[in-house]
Motif scaffolding. Structure first.
Motif: not given
Length: 122
Positions: A71-84
């Motif tokens: 299971d995914v514990k944390a999901l964070v999208y970074s707009e600065n470097n366009n990464s998930l």
């Protein structure tokens, strides 16, 4: 699901799985575990248990999906470097995905000393 705030009419509805069991159906508000986040193209990024989805916000089609071992514990999208950034349950490795394709772009082996619980902007 997307609906018009003006007319309250449904624009699209996408199925991403089922809520398991009667007990979960009665007690859960939503079965989306992480997200949704919006990437630079306006698509929705979210996770449900061990699946990560990218959904086109204009028509509800699933653009890509990625399955993890646990299971995914944390999901964070970074707009600065366009990464998930993805933290997986009971794993000490950080997974980095390209939010437009879902491909693994993890640079080498990123190990965590502890667990990825939550990231907040400064």
């Amino acid at each position: 699901m997307s609906f018009s705030l003006k007319t309250w009419e449904q624009q699209w509805l996408t199925s991403l799985g089922e809520v398991g069991g009667l007990f979960q159906k009665l007690l859960s508000d939503s079965f989306i575990d992480q997200g949704p986040y919006f990437n630079k193209k306006g698509n929705l990024l979210m996770s449900i248990e061990d699946q990560i989805y990218a959904v086109d916000a204009t028509n509800g089609s699933i653009l890509w999906e990625h399955k993890t071992d646990k299971d995914v514990k944390a999901l964070v999208y970074s707009e600065n470097n366009n990464s998930l950034y993805v933290g997986v349950r009971k794993s000490n490795k950080l997974l980095v995905l390209d939010p437009s394709t879902g491909n693994d772009i993890t640079p080498g082996k990123l190990k965590l000393r502890g667990t990825l619980i939550d990231i907040r902007p400064r």
